[in-house]
Design a protein around this motif. Structure first.
Motif, PDB file in Angstrom:
ATOM      1  N   SER A   1       0.498  -8.837  21.320  1.00 32.03           N
ATOM      2  CA  SER A   1       0.436 -10.218  22.757  1.00 32.03           C
ATOM      3  C   SER A   1       1.863 -10.754  22.042  1.00 32.03           C
ATOM      4  O   SER A   1       2.451 -11.158  22.866  1.00 32.03           O
ATOM      5  CB  SER A   1      -0.274 -10.423  23.255  1.00 32.03           C
ATOM      6  N   CYS A   2       2.138 -10.769  20.685  1.00 31.45           N
ATOM      7  CA  CYS A   2       3.239 -12.019  20.019  1.00 31.45           C
ATOM      8  C   CYS A   2       4.581 -11.319  20.157  1.00 31.45           C
ATOM      9  O   CYS A   2       5.638 -12.521  21.208  1.00 31.45           O
ATOM     10  CB  CYS A   2       2.676 -12.319  18.865  1.00 31.45           C
ATOM     11  N   ALA A   3       4.626  -9.875  20.768  1.00 29.73           N
ATOM     12  CA  ALA A   3       6.035  -9.485  20.617  1.00 29.73           C
ATOM     13  C   ALA A   3       6.340  -9.169  21.864  1.00 29.73           C
ATOM     14  O   ALA A   3       7.659  -9.549  21.804  1.00 29.73           O
ATOM     15  CB  ALA A   3       5.911  -8.022  19.904  1.00 29.73           C
ATOM     16  N   LEU A   4       5.875  -9.768  23.100  1.00 33.91           N
ATOM     17  CA  LEU A   4       5.424  -9.468  24.445  1.00 33.91           C
ATOM     18  C   LEU A   4       6.679 -10.247  25.402  1.00 33.91           C
ATOM     19  O   LEU A   4       7.999 -10.273  25.657  1.00 33.91           O
ATOM     20  CB  LEU A   4       4.806  -9.110  25.267  1.00 33.91           C
ATOM     21  N   PRO A   5       6.085 -11.277  24.764  1.00 32.27           N
ATOM     22  CA  PRO A   5       7.285 -12.465  25.039  1.00 32.27           C
ATOM     23  C   PRO A   5       8.638 -12.755  24.707  1.00 32.27           C
ATOM     24  O   PRO A   5       9.215 -13.976  25.079  1.00 32.27           O
ATOM     25  CB  PRO A   5       6.106 -14.383  25.297  1.00 32.27           C
ATOM     26  N   GLY A   6       8.159 -12.344  22.861  1.00 31.61           N
ATOM     27  CA  GLY A   6       9.409 -12.839  22.274  1.00 31.61           C
ATOM     28  C   GLY A   6      11.050 -12.129  22.503  1.00 31.61           C
ATOM     29  O   GLY A   6      11.519 -12.414  22.914  1.00 31.61           O
TER      30      GLY A   6
END
Length: 346
Positions: A178-183
């Motif tokens: 989930s950290c990677a998605l908005p990034g």
């Protein structure tokens, strides 16, 4: 002041030496327990024909289980020997993140729950603002908040695991992904493809935020009740998924959770259609988000389904015993009533 300070330093050195001695003693005791376990295993094989020997082996195994629980509780009161790869990578390997008392651990867990509650509300509010004001700067602020939130969650949860929380591996992995998605969204240029997917994404974030708020509220109450009854672990935390203790009255949230997982699969489908069309011009963010959403959705569905199946099997296995106890209780009640009527007639 100097006298008090010198006494403080002496006590600190004494505590440090006691911790080291206790850890060595526990390590040695665990080694001895392992040897005893091997010995009992051999004795159990040799005692297959002797009933008396079987009873002796059974008694020793019960005592070993009691000792194992005591050792586990003692180990929980001492600093952890290893913070794990993730915390060592971020904080360094020589920093001790173990909290010494149960009160400190419980307070840290409570602060973690408050942090999740407050930031989830902020995400929901910011999502509404982004919905009404179609500005890329507002979308970027929302994405930065999501990246910071999930990164912070992974660190806090790693500290909680060191201090006794039993967080399942998937939910930790879920937060890493989930950290990677908005990034990835932050790097997505503001074109037709982005605008086409934007409203669906905002709707999904808002829906998941509401579900998480409702789940956090009910899970917190259930955990407090289980802890007060002595049925739950003090360091159990609320999660985005479904766990076995949620069958204590939170099953009504399951359809909303599953709807969120199906929503994720719908986003995967829409991203795939957008990628194969000419409108997105082969932007790598589309297939990257499609892959991440797919992994998260399938992982959520698989983990939740396993929990439900395991709980149903457990309840099915326990049903005959519960039914027998119910019949026994009912038969005793009937006999007591007959006995009372007999005495009254006399």
């Amino acid at each position: 002041m100097e006298k008090i300070h010198d006494e403080y330093l002496a006590k600190m050195r004494e505590i440090s030496n006691l911790q080291e001695s206790c850890q060595k003693a526990l390590k040695h005791h665990n080694y001895l327990m392992k040897n005893v376990k091997d010995f009992v295993k051999k004795a159990e094989e040799e005692a297959s024909t002797s009933e008396e020997r079987k009873k002796e082996v059974g008694k020793v195994k019960e005592e070993m289980e009691v000792s194992r629980i005591k050792l586990r509780d003692m180990q929980a009161e001492l600093p952890a020997q290893n913070n794990g790869f993730y915390l060592n990578l971020i904080l360094g390997s020589n920093l001790n993140v173990s909290l010494l008392t149960k009160h400190e651990r419980f307070n840290y867990k409570k602060e973690y729950e408050d942090f999740k509650w407050n930031i989830t509300i902020a995400i929901a509010v910011l999502t509404i603002i982004a919905y009404f004001f179609s500005l890329r700067v507002v979308d970027s602020i929302l994405c930065f908040l999501l990246v910071w939130y999930y990164c912070t969650l992974t660190i806090r949860e790693a500290v909680l695991r060191v201090n006794g929380s039993r967080i399942k591996g998937w939910w930790m992995t879920h937060h890493y992904l989930s950290c990677a998605l908005p990034g990835i969204i932050l790097t997505w240029r503001d074109g037709d493809c982005y605008q086409m997917f934007r409203m669906r994404l905002l709707l999904f974030i808002f829906y998941i935020s509401l579900v998480q708020l409702a789940q956090n509220q009910y899970q917190s109450g259930t955990l407090r009740r289980l802890h007060s009854l002595g049925e739950g672990h003090q360091m159990d935390i609320t999660i985005e998924g479904f766990t076995s203790w949620q069958f204590k009255g939170l099953t009504f949230l399951l359809p909303f959770l599953m709807s969120g997982y199906l929503f994720q699969l719908y986003l995967v489908y829409s991203l795939y259609k957008a990628y194969i069309s000419d409108s997105c011009d082969g932007e790598w963010q589309v297939w990257a988000m499609c892959l991440l959403f797919g992994v998260i959705a399938l992982g959520n569905i698989y983990t939740t389904s396993l929990v439900i199946l395991k709980k149903l099997r457990t309840e099915a296995a326990a049903y005959p015993r519960i039914l027998a106890l119910t019949r026994k209780y009912n038969s005793r009640t009937i006999m007591n009533n007959v006995s009372e009527d007999h005495h009254k007639n006399h």
